[in-house]
Scaffold this active site. Sequence first.
Site, mmCIF file in Angstrom:
data_model
loop_
_atom_site.group_PDB
_atom_site.id
_atom_site.type_symbol
_atom_site.label_atom_id
_atom_site.label_comp_id
_atom_site.label_asym_id
_atom_site.label_seq_id
_atom_site.Cartn_x
_atom_site.Cartn_y
_atom_site.Cartn_z
ATOM 1 N N CYS A 187 0.866 -1.179 0.000
ATOM 2 C CA CYS A 187 0.000 0.000 0.000
ATOM 3 C C CYS A 187 0.889 1.211 0.000
ATOM 4 O O CYS A 187 1.658 1.447 0.923
ATOM 5 C CB CYS A 187 -0.886 -0.011 1.252
ATOM 6 N N ILE A 188 0.817 1.989 -1.077
ATOM 7 C CA ILE A 188 1.732 3.125 -1.219
ATOM 8 C C ILE A 188 1.108 4.387 -0.643
ATOM 9 O O ILE A 188 -0.057 4.644 -0.869
ATOM 10 C CB ILE A 188 2.112 3.326 -2.705
#
Lengths: 130, 110, 99
Positions: free
Chosen positions: B109-110
């Site tokens: 998850c950026i």
Amino acid sequence: MMDEMDMEEGGVVKKFMFVNRKAPHGTIYALEGLEVVLISAAFDQDVSLAFCDDGVYELKKGQDTKGIGVKNFSPTYRALEGYDIEKLYVEKESLEARGLTEDDLLVDVQVLSSAELGALMDEQDVVISF
Amino acid sequence: MSFEINGKTYETDEEGYLVNLSDWNEDAAKHLAVEEKVELTDQHWEVINFLREYYNDYQIAPAVRVLTKAIGKKLGPEKGNSKYLYELFPYGPAKQACKIAGLPKPTGCI
Amino acid sequence: MLHIINKSPFENSTLDSCLRIAKSGGAVLLIEDAVFAATKGSAAESKIKQAMAGMKVYALQPDLAARGVADRVIDGVTLVDYAGFVDLVAENPKLQSWL
């Protein structure tokens, strides 16, 4: 999300092969490798996974880690399909040396001979080993 | 860090995620939602329960893209899109909904 | 004497080294990735069977279970839990860990 879009605009798709050669719970390699694969899925590349030597044990059905107090991450291999990672290759010789068959594995894979796997490895842009 | 409801203590990390997944219950979810300023409706619970099921099956919290696709498959295309999910969880369905569902932060998850 | 092996027989030669050197009459305990040596149908099976002629072979059950192979242990290999592991160490005055 932004990074994903940037990559798409870049439009460069390379062939990545992650080679898994370690048994799952004795060392951290297998879990680390799996996490890198999941992250790589965000970049829309052509990703494949190869399992050879003790790496084939990563996919063994029926792992139960309660007795050794570590996370059982084997169900996560079944999530790969949802991440659009569908190319899983297992070396036949490694399976046989361990008394395993395709039926012992918890995901659908393509079983290849050593020579076939070697040839496929040769086609990659990037090979990353765990 | 921790919080307490009805005499039970819930340990959290520095970002507010539950440390022990097994601690999670509806009370904890309601508390975490208040912290996130999310008012829980049936639509929220649908996503929260979906996430818990997903985690139970695969032992990871899904990336946003994967969550969106999987929700679309299970609950219909009108729900399987970022707009719908961001309306429910404005600070990101993966991060915020996972936190309320008691899951660890999503991998990738950026 | 107790010999402890923790490396997979397929990527490390510690099992071979141990079985070559260890004197008969002793005991071998397989733990961590070494438990794969105790599984039926594997390429290590014949080595373990041969070793069992002169030595007692043990394997740590929680490590077998963790790897999904607890149901295919070679007949004659004795399974131990952590308490059994401690007993083996306590019973044997000498111990070699094949790291």
